[in-house]
Scaffold this active site. Sequence first.
Site, short mmCIF file in Angstrom:
data_model
loop_
_atom_site.label_atom_id
_atom_site.label_comp_id
_atom_site.label_asym_id
_atom_site.label_seq_id
_atom_site.Cartn_x
_atom_site.Cartn_y
_atom_site.Cartn_z
N GLY A 56 21.91 0.70 14.55
CA GLY A 56 22.60 -0.57 14.37
C GLY A 56 24.03 -0.40 14.83
O GLY A 56 24.52 0.72 14.93
N CYS A 83 20.12 7.26 13.84
CA CYS A 83 21.49 6.82 14.13
C CYS A 83 22.09 6.09 12.92
O CYS A 83 22.28 6.70 11.88
CB CYS A 83 21.50 5.99 15.42
SG CYS A 83 23.16 5.80 16.09
N TYR A 84 22.34 4.78 13.02
CA TYR A 84 22.88 4.06 11.86
C TYR A 84 21.97 4.28 10.64
O TYR A 84 22.44 4.44 9.51
CB TYR A 84 22.97 2.57 12.18
CG TYR A 84 23.52 1.72 11.05
CD1 TYR A 84 24.88 1.51 10.92
CD2 TYR A 84 22.67 1.15 10.10
CE1 TYR A 84 25.39 0.74 9.87
CE2 TYR A 84 23.16 0.38 9.06
CZ TYR A 84 24.53 0.18 8.95
OH TYR A 84 25.02 -0.58 7.91
N HIS A 170 18.81 9.51 19.58
CA HIS A 170 17.72 8.54 19.72
C HIS A 170 16.47 9.18 20.32
O HIS A 170 16.40 9.36 21.54
CB HIS A 170 18.18 7.36 20.58
CG HIS A 170 19.19 6.52 19.90
ND1 HIS A 170 18.84 5.47 19.08
CD2 HIS A 170 20.54 6.60 19.85
CE1 HIS A 170 19.94 4.93 18.57
NE2 HIS A 170 20.98 5.61 19.02
N GLU A 172 13.66 7.79 20.66
CA GLU A 172 12.81 6.77 21.27
C GLU A 172 13.14 6.50 22.73
O GLU A 172 12.35 5.89 23.44
CB GLU A 172 12.90 5.46 20.46
CG GLU A 172 14.24 4.72 20.49
CD GLU A 172 15.29 5.26 19.52
OE1 GLU A 172 15.15 6.41 19.07
OE2 GLU A 172 16.26 4.54 19.25
N GLY A 227 -3.02 -19.32 30.30
CA GLY A 227 -2.35 -18.02 30.33
C GLY A 227 -3.11 -17.02 29.47
O GLY A 227 -4.01 -17.38 28.70
N ASP A 229 -2.09 -15.22 26.89
CA ASP A 229 -1.85 -15.17 25.45
C ASP A 229 -2.76 -16.13 24.68
O ASP A 229 -3.45 -15.73 23.74
CB ASP A 229 -0.38 -15.49 25.13
CG ASP A 229 0.57 -14.61 25.91
OD1 ASP A 229 0.11 -13.58 26.43
OD2 ASP A 229 1.76 -14.96 26.00
N SER A 230 -2.75 -17.40 25.11
CA SER A 230 -3.59 -18.34 24.36
C SER A 230 -5.06 -18.04 24.59
O SER A 230 -5.89 -18.24 23.69
CB SER A 230 -3.25 -19.79 24.73
OG SER A 230 -3.43 -20.00 26.11
N SER A 231 -5.41 -17.51 25.77
CA SER A 231 -6.83 -17.20 26.04
C SER A 231 -7.31 -16.08 25.13
O SER A 231 -8.40 -16.14 24.57
CB SER A 231 -7.03 -16.77 27.49
OG SER A 231 -6.50 -17.74 28.34
N LYS A 367 3.18 -7.84 25.44
CA LYS A 367 2.33 -8.35 26.52
C LYS A 367 1.34 -7.31 27.05
O LYS A 367 0.17 -7.61 27.28
CB LYS A 367 3.25 -8.79 27.65
CG LYS A 367 2.56 -9.63 28.68
CD LYS A 367 2.41 -11.01 28.12
CE LYS A 367 2.03 -12.04 29.10
NZ LYS A 367 2.24 -13.36 28.53
#
Length: 511
Positions: A56, A83-84, A170, A172, A227, A229-231, A367
């Site tokens: 942060g 970190c933070y 970090h 990551e 698209g 996502d909705s599919s 995604k």
Amino acid sequence: MSIAEKLIIIDFGGQYTQLIARRVREAQVYCEILPYNTPFEEVVAAGPSALIFSGGAASVYASGSPQCDPRLYNLNIPLLGICYGMQLMAKDMGGEVVESSHQEYGRTWLNLTEKTKLLEGVDDNFIAWMSHGDQVKKAPPGFKVLVRSNNTSIAALENDTRNIYGLQFHPEVAHTPHGRMILDNFLFKICHFAGNWTIENFIETTAKEIQAEVGIQGRAVCGLSGGIDSSVAAALVQKAMGSRLTCIFVDHGLLRKGEREQVISAYRALDLDIITVDAVEEFLELLQGVTDPEEKRKIIGNHFIRVFEREALKLKGIEFLVQGTLYPDVIESGTATAEVIKSHHNVGGLPEDMQLSLIEPLKYLFKDEVRRVAAEMELPEEIVWRHPFPGPGLAVRILGEITPAKLAILREADAIIVEEIKRAGLYREIWQVFAVLPNILSVGVKGDRRTYAHTIVLRAITSQDGMTADWYPLPYDVLRTISNRLVNEISEVNRFVYDLTSKPPSTIEWE
Ligand code: XMP
């Protein structure tokens, strides 16, 4: 979502919080991010088997800096502060945090002073990515110091009796070469996760959860856009509810050239019950005279829901609305720790008095994970690899007022661009490519005649999840072909420009 093995990341507003989540999921451990001010009871109800405190930007002693409920330290589950997150944990447990005399940003050499499970396999001297102003000066009682650096006396610490760990650097980010190994040590040697969160079991678990949520009678509608996502959301819900799901495809008049027909034909391959609603006139009427991007988004989002509700009422007995909301949509629409960038139409634009309950089976996925679900469920390639297209459609690619004439220009331009990109074999390599109509008229000359006509902007970007993006370096010959075709085939266009900005500082869409 009730997953047996779950890690919760408490977000203190760090710029890498998403990346921590991705790294955890890459290790096939399911995780979710909760803002630091989530009530303690809600964190417990989410059922974490381990916690990570993110980084942060604040200083732990600063007034108003994000703090956490101290009961989180007594949950008796492994906790890793980064970190933070480490500084906060060190301060709360009786250590001391001070402002560094030397702030450390970027690659830093570190020295291992104690070899423990967390740092198994790490070299005695290793490079890590630092990005901090403050540092832990004194470890809390009961904590061992594991790593030191020249400037930061304490770069890693632990209390293995309490199962609490801290890293000032970090793990990551890709710039910490041992980062993957350290995170894996935490996940598998300390938390003892099995690492069996796969796409297959996501599909099974999600289908069961939907069944539990809707009961044996509940009926749902799903807004299909064509698209991915909705599919995928529809396919998952159909797996759970079968014919109790009806899909609705709304033509809001903001679709691309031939899109309505293409979408309907692609869905024939899936066994979905689909109704097509022609709402072109009502959307365009509502958008008349509207120029503000947020206002456009809200109008479209709201009216979408109204159309669904209207259709749902006709179908009778519908209580649920399925949406393909993804994690980045949720985050960018504003959380306790992330600012509102734009109201994604399927999140921020929902009316407050909505009658239907939402089912959002993808709301914790990125995604690329959705693409893997789609492939696993054997959705048609055409749907899996289709570039993302925003819910508000071409409305956010036309600056200023939306008119049928501008829509027609943009549709033609977009079709030419996509056709040429596909012809050049670049479609899959690019995350999104599209035309924008910036609503700029400029002077040109065509066939000895002065023109005062529109400019078309080309946006082509690469991205992993839509959160960040870089512009794609299209070959000059492809650009030349596109340019020639645009100005020759569309009489209202006399200029073509290429958008060379990344996200940030831009966003992918222009509005
Ligand atoms: P931005 O423009 O925010 O876009 O950088 C990130 C990704 O999200 C898509 N996008 C949307 N998708 N509803 C959606 O379903 C929306 O309102 C929306 N706005 C942007 C955008 O195309 C990109 O892939």
